[in-house]
Design a protein around this motif. Sequence first.
Motif, short mmCIF file in Angstrom:
data_model
loop_
_atom_site.label_atom_id
_atom_site.label_comp_id
_atom_site.label_asym_id
_atom_site.label_seq_id
_atom_site.Cartn_x
_atom_site.Cartn_y
_atom_site.Cartn_z
N ARG A 47 0.84 -1.21 0.00
CA ARG A 47 0.00 0.00 0.00
C ARG A 47 0.87 1.25 0.00
NH1 ARG A 47 -4.44 -3.07 3.18
NH2 ARG A 47 -3.22 -2.81 5.09
N TYR A 48 1.96 1.18 0.75
CA TYR A 48 2.90 2.31 0.76
C TYR A 48 3.47 2.57 -0.64
CZ TYR A 48 7.32 4.73 1.55
OH TYR A 48 8.37 5.60 1.48
N TYR A 49 3.85 1.51 -1.33
CA TYR A 49 4.38 1.67 -2.68
C TYR A 49 3.34 2.31 -3.60
CZ TYR A 49 8.43 -1.31 -1.54
OH TYR A 49 9.57 -1.83 -1.00
N GLU A 50 2.10 1.94 -3.41
CA GLU A 50 1.05 2.56 -4.21
C GLU A 50 0.92 4.03 -3.85
OE1 GLU A 50 -2.79 0.47 -4.51
OE2 GLU A 50 -3.75 2.44 -4.25
N GLY A 51 1.00 4.32 -2.57
CA GLY A 51 0.87 5.70 -2.10
C GLY A 51 1.91 6.63 -2.71
N ILE A 52 3.14 6.12 -2.85
CA ILE A 52 4.19 6.98 -3.40
C ILE A 52 4.31 6.83 -4.92
CG2 ILE A 52 5.52 6.99 -1.25
CD1 ILE A 52 7.44 4.98 -2.63
N GLY A 53 3.39 6.09 -5.52
CA GLY A 53 3.34 6.04 -6.98
C GLY A 53 4.30 5.04 -7.61
N LEU A 54 4.82 4.13 -6.83
CA LEU A 54 5.75 3.14 -7.38
C LEU A 54 4.96 1.98 -7.96
CD1 LEU A 54 8.81 3.33 -7.32
CD2 LEU A 54 8.82 1.76 -5.42
N MET A 55 3.90 1.61 -7.29
CA MET A 55 2.92 0.68 -7.85
C MET A 55 1.76 1.52 -8.37
SD MET A 55 3.63 -2.63 -7.59
CE MET A 55 2.10 -3.56 -7.50
N PRO A 56 1.20 1.14 -9.53
CA PRO A 56 0.04 1.89 -10.02
C PRO A 56 -1.15 1.67 -9.11
CG PRO A 56 0.39 -0.10 -11.31
CD PRO A 56 1.54 -0.01 -10.36
N GLU A 57 -2.13 2.56 -9.16
CA GLU A 57 -3.33 2.36 -8.36
C GLU A 57 -4.01 1.08 -8.81
OE1 GLU A 57 -6.08 5.39 -7.58
OE2 GLU A 57 -4.58 6.97 -7.30
N ALA A 58 -4.26 0.20 -7.85
CA ALA A 58 -4.82 -1.10 -8.19
C ALA A 58 -6.30 -0.98 -8.50
CB ALA A 58 -4.61 -2.05 -7.01
N GLY A 59 -6.81 -1.90 -9.33
CA GLY A 59 -8.25 -2.02 -9.50
C GLY A 59 -8.88 -2.47 -8.19
N ARG A 60 -10.18 -2.31 -8.10
CA ARG A 60 -10.85 -2.64 -6.85
C ARG A 60 -11.99 -3.64 -7.07
NH1 ARG A 60 -9.02 0.26 -2.16
NH2 ARG A 60 -7.36 1.61 -2.93
#
Lengths: 136, 136
Positions: free
Chosen positions: A19-32
Amino acid sequence: MYSIGALSDRTGVKVPTIRYYEGIGLMPEAGRSAGNQRRYDGRGLERLQFIAHARGLGLSLEAIRHLLELSDKGRDCADAHQIAARHLGDIRARIARLQRLEAELARLSEVCDHAPGEPCGLIDALGDHRQCLGDH
Amino acid sequence: MYSIGALSDRTGVKVPTIRYYEGIGLMPEAGRSAGNQRRYDGRGLERLQFIAHARGLGLSLEAIRHLLELSDKGRDCADAHQIAARHLGDIRARIARLQRLEAELARLSEVCDHAPGEPCGLIDALGDHRQCLGDH
DNA sequence: TCTTGAACCTCTAGCGACTAGAGGTCCTAG
DNA sequence: CTAGGACCTCTAGTCGCTAGAGGTTCAAGA
């Protein structure tokens, strides 16, 4: 489709870290999912594996961000090698420094004869750089 | 008597860092001038030199706090040596790990022949731990 | 004695790379 | 249908500093 926990199991990266990686834009925003939980496909898994592996090799998240950009568009070989080379230089410098510290600390640990009642030579030596052989 | 800046010049420890050390209780609260500026004597200087030197050797502030306590009351040789030994073990483990990383990264940088237009083997290798020889 | 400007003061917020916890919602196996 | 594990967001803490804002004090020169 993987849940965040499944992704965590497969990569060894902890759930809050993903989740942290997503927050800083390293992982793209995941589908839900319908209930607002993250769902990943194979691309998400691969990307996280890349990050985890590069982190394991000690690269900074900033360096990894760079490499991921290179990978996304065109993968510029020269740039990637430059990042790796810089990191390699960094690692070598850290090794050299640690080896100096190791030698100095090992030597300082020897100066004291553990005589009871006597002041500890190690503590004295820590306070006094003149007792050292090299810089640090 | 030294001002905080004089202490900084003598030890190489930056002024905000000295204040930080005081804030976390590593340096005692300094005496003050009439105008509320910190004033240090020789004991303050020695203590900061101890901290600076131990930090230079890579010890954590927590370890240094321990050593300072030992130094303040009785200087228990065995305890001090245990702290140093633990740190030495730590340094050796870090060296070993960095050497593994160095070898792996050096090898990965070689796998790619820089052919223009071709996908970069280095980027592929970063994404794929199976191409590695060891763990990390 | 006055003036300048460098050095000092406190306080808050930020860095990297996470980790921990609170308080609440969702999913799925039985 | 229910239980409880997995998920959600948000805030705050870790380590060892560093940077900045906004204000005060000190010491050297005129």
